[in-house]
Write an enzyme that holds these catalytic residues in place. Structure first.
Site, PDB file in Angstrom:
ATOM      1  N   ASP A 297       0.738  -1.261  -0.072  1.00 27.36           N
ATOM      2  CA  ASP A 297      -0.098  -0.083  -0.209  1.00 27.36           C
ATOM      3  C   ASP A 297       0.877   1.340   0.015  1.00 27.36           C
ATOM      4  O   ASP A 297       2.262   1.153   0.120  1.00 27.36           O
ATOM      5  CB  ASP A 297      -0.964  -0.134   1.081  1.00 27.36           C
ATOM      6  CG  ASP A 297      -2.234   0.996   1.169  1.00 27.36           C
ATOM      7  OD1 ASP A 297      -2.044   1.607  -0.037  1.00 27.36           O
ATOM      8  OD2 ASP A 297      -3.099   0.617   1.410  1.00 27.36           O
TER       9      ASP A 297
HETATM   10  C1  NOJ Z   1      -3.942   4.112   0.131  1.00 31.13           C
HETATM   11  C2  NOJ Z   1      -5.267   3.049   0.144  1.00 31.13           C
HETATM   12  O1  NOJ Z   1      -5.176   2.125   1.623  1.00 31.13           O
HETATM   13  C3  NOJ Z   1      -5.430   1.805  -0.855  1.00 31.13           C
HETATM   14  O2  NOJ Z   1      -6.639   1.199  -0.398  1.00 31.13           O
HETATM   15  C4  NOJ Z   1      -5.378   2.616  -2.027  1.00 31.13           C
HETATM   16  O3  NOJ Z   1      -5.634   1.580  -3.146  1.00 31.13           O
HETATM   17  C5  NOJ Z   1      -4.002   3.243  -2.181  1.00 31.13           C
HETATM   18  N1  NOJ Z   1      -3.945   4.254  -1.369  1.00 31.13           N
HETATM   19  C6  NOJ Z   1      -3.880   4.000  -3.795  1.00 31.13           C
HETATM   20  O4  NOJ Z   1      -4.746   4.815  -3.791  1.00 31.13           O
END
Ligand code: NOJ
Length: 753
Positions: A297
């Site tokens: 993430d």
């Molecule tokens: C953080 C989020 O937790 C995740 O769900 C998301 O896909 C990513 N950022 C990318 O935007």
């Protein structure tokens, strides 16, 4: 769903040994697509040509800035790395021209011409926003999620997006957690069914098709278990709970062929998910045979330093790679430190090649080497009429009627006057917390929807209060309009900024002065209904008693106002059910249906049992609850056999449960027949109920339908605490409940010998 490789838990367990049951590895391996020899050969050829820097480059993803091309200043690092063949993927770059311009640099200017992979968060729509995911689960109809995925994949891919970071499939028992809006439900089975349907619809049968995208199962894993419902927080979880509660949706997604998995921000029993070898490598890649790749993430790799797990960024890079992260999103720890880790032998070339191969495999499957560009003339740039119709239909199917005393709803079409009051009556804040570029398009408001549906009715609109403010000076006007109208609809709720990532609340009641508005309308003594717009279940508090009717519409998406009008007027009879319990108070959280019993379950006649002194027992509205404008009866479940052996279940036999459901009321409508199991005594205490089957059926007045469910070992068994993955079915009695909510009382009992 069937299960293979199950061995009866030895009755000798107490004597020191279990004949351990078998992990479901072989089944999972079979479920991922077999390797394509041509692709594997091309991967090997490329690996031989790549430098160390180019290999690490494939492991890096950087973030652009929306619909921006190489000219944008923020894109400089992306462009430079792309040209040098040192970038594998970008996120947040979309638009046919923008993505083509960048792709051209990768394909035409980099040494090996390896195309970039464009990722983007298509969570509940690209241009056409559908209801938020938790709302979709309320439909108890996985085809709603599938339709969203089909439409949004076509919209996204035509704009250069190859890969969505969806579906999100985090089971949670805590409605304070803002990401409950994006999540599936409080139940692993319901969430798994939606996760599988959405994955399959995003990806289709051929990832190179111009209307499909690769999916990403996220967040791996147990992210929804955050302590206190506070985002990113600690999760301490037993192996059994991990496997029985949090992992099933991911397993279902892997079985549906999901191309990628995203690690989660939380720790899992002390080990950050990004550094968790047990979850990412042992369970996902080895036990389940997952052949896709794991993406971190956003900054998740380097965040192992503030977690106090990694000593520094180099250590974080080592831990992430060794644990099973294949691609790093945004932070550059692996690229910054990978070469030195490789040189010092702290990570192996084999692991590096494995990660690169997983990423290249998806690029080949997406057909990017053959067709790296999108047709700029074929880009979908706005919602089509067909997509809007699907979004409207979906939003209406997701609505849940919590109460309807005296039949206030549906509103009579003959009404000469309607007062439409409240901060969401004419609000466009209906898209929900994670809508894509479509959030820039105006959502249809409830006022617009109702005016269109009732062109000759006098509809007065008064906002009354702000969604968040404490100012009550506008309430008097709202009351006046209610007094001058035959019926009133109060549209209240939560702005979308109060749910989603990092948007957690300690108090999940209606914000601001909205409860006072409802009470003031109630005091008029005139009929009214409350429509709740929200990203989570809310604590409805004392105004609930005073409101004759309450309809939950969640954040319903771009066609929200039309869909709400459809339901208010009865052109669509509400048939949704709660995918999450509605608590009575904040202090009661977590309250969820699939809990374990204490040794002293609540007993109103026994003081020394498990309850709160100051609250009635149980949630305000239970999981699975939802009313209709008609009525239904659900019959007792009938089993085709009342006993079965563990051996029979192990060899694939099933138990057929038949349930009759009848529409006993005056209108056509939908009922969701639900099947819950309770294992009376097990070597690990089982939930008091667990959902193992549901079917939404449409019935005409007086019509009866028999619904059948085949229950297999997978339904009757559970995962133990064995970290190697032990799934057991034990002998004993299992109660099988059928009904229209988790409080169903009609049951049949099965003996497993
Ligand atoms: C953080 C989020 O937790 C995740 O769900 C998301 O896909 C990513 N950022 C990318 O935007």
């Amino acid at each position: 769903m069937g299960t293979s490789g199950i061995t009866r838990r030895a009755v000798l367990a107490g004597m020191g040994g279990t004949i351990a049951a078998i992990a479901m590895t072989s089944k999972a391996l079979a479920s991922q697509k077999p390797a394509d020899p041509a692709i594997e050969a091309r991967i090997q050829r490329l690996l031989k040509q790549m430098t160390i820097e180019e290999k690490f480059g494939q492991l890096q993803q950087l973030s652009g800035n929306g619909d921006t091309g190489p000219g944008d200043g923020q894109m400089k690092e992306i462009v430079d790395r792309t040209r040098a063949g040192r970038l594998g993927s970008v996120l947040n770059v979309y638009g046919a021209k923008s993505s083509n311009d960048l792709q051209r640099i990768a394909v035409e200017e980099s040494r090996l011409g390896i195309p970039l992979l464009f990722g983007f968060d298509i969570i509940h729509g690209f241009w056409t926003t559908f209801p938020i995911p938790i709302a979709q689960s309320a439909s108890f109809d996985p085809s709603v999620a599938a339709r969203d995925a089909e439409i949004s994949s076509a919209e996204g891919r035509s704009n250069g997006v190859h890969w969505t970071f969806a579906p999100m499939m985090d089971v949670t028992h805590d409605p304070r957690w803002g990401r409950i809006a994006e999540s599936g439900s409080e139940d692993p089975y319901l969430t798994a069914r939606f996760a599988a349907a959405k994955t399959a619809a995003h990806q289709g049968n051929d990832l190179s098709a111009p209307d499909r995208v690769a999916a990403c199962a996220k967040h791996f894993v147990a992210y929804g278990g955050a302590e206190g419902g506070r985002d990113y927080n600690t999760v301490d979880v037993s192996e059994a709970r991990l496997r029985n509660l949090y992992l099933p949706p991911f397993k279902a997604a892997v079985e549906a062929g999901v191309a990628t998995v995203m690690a989660s921000f939380n720790t899992i029993s002390g080990v950050p998910a990004h550094g968790n070898h047990h979850t990412m490598t042992e369970i996902l890649k080895q036990q389940w045979g997952f052949t896709g790749f794991v993406v971190s993430d956003y900054n998740g790799v380097q965040e192992m330093v503030p977690h106090h797990f990694a000593e520094d960024k180099a250590d974080a890079a080592r831990l992430a790679l060794q644990a099973g992260v294949d691609m790093e999103m945004v932070s550059t720890t692996i690229n910054d430190h990978g070469p030195e880790l490789l040189a010092s032998g702290q990570i192996s070339m084999r692991r590096l090649d494995d990660a690169v191969a997983r990423i290249l495999r998806l690029k080949f499957e997406l057909g990017l080497f053959e067709q790296p560009y999108v047709d700029e003339n074929a880009a979908i740039t706005e919602p089509t009429a067909e997509a809007r119709a699907a979004a409207r239909n979906a939003a209406a199917r997701c609505a849940v009627l919590l109460k309807n005393d005296g039949g206030v709803l549906p509103l009579a079409r003959s009404a000469r006057s309607v007062a439409l009051v409240g901060p969401f009556a004419d609000s466009r804040d209906l898209h929900g917390c994670w809508s894509g570029p479509g959030k820039e398009l105006p959502a249809v408001t409830v006022l617009e929807g109702l005016r269109k549906a009732l062109p000759t009715t006098r509809i007065t609109h008064v906002q009354g209060v702000d969604p968040l403010g404490e100012d009550t000076s506008g309430i008097a006007d709202a009351v006046a309009s209610a007094e001058n109208s035959e019926v009133t609809v109060v549209v209240v709720g939560e702005p979308s900024e109060l749910s989603g990532e990092a948007n957690c609340r300690s108090d999940i009641s209606l914000p601001g002065a909205q409860a006072e508005l409802i009470k003031a309308i109630a005091a008029t003594g005139k009929p009214f209904a409350v429509v709740l717009v929200s990203g989570r279940p809310l604590v409805l508090s004392d105004w609930l008693e005073q409101a004759p009717a309450v309809l939950v519409v969640w954040h319903p998406g771009i066609e929200g106002g039309n869909a709400v009008a459809d339901v208010l007027l009865g052109s669509v009879n509400p048939g949704g059910k709660l995918p999450v319990s509605f608590p009575r108070s904040n202090g009661q959280i977590p309250v969820y249906y699939n809990h374990e019993n204490t040794g002293r379950p609540y007993d109103p006649d026994d003081e020394y049992t498990s309850y709160y002194l100051d609250l009635p027992h149980g949630p305000q509205f239970p999981f699975g609850h939802g009313l209709s404008y008609t009525t239904f009866t659900t019959g007792s479940p009938k089993l085709d056999k009342d006993r079965i052996s563990v051996q029979q279940l192990k060899s694939g036999d099933s138990v057929r449960v038949s349930v009759e459901v009848t529409n006993t009321g005056p209108r056509e409508g939908d009922e969701v027949v639900q099947i819950y199991l309770h294992d009376r005594a097990a070597s690990i205490v089982q939930p008091v109920r667990k959902l193992r089957g549901f079917q939404r059926v449409a019935l005409k007045p007086g019509e009866t339908q028999e619904v059948q469910f085949d229950l297999t070992a997978e339904d009757f068994g559970f995962w133990t605490n064995d970290p190697r993955g032990e799934f057991v079915v034990e002998p004993g009695k299992v109660d099988i409940y059928a009904g229209n909510s988790s409080t169903a009382t009609k049951k049949a009992t099965l003996s497993i010998r």
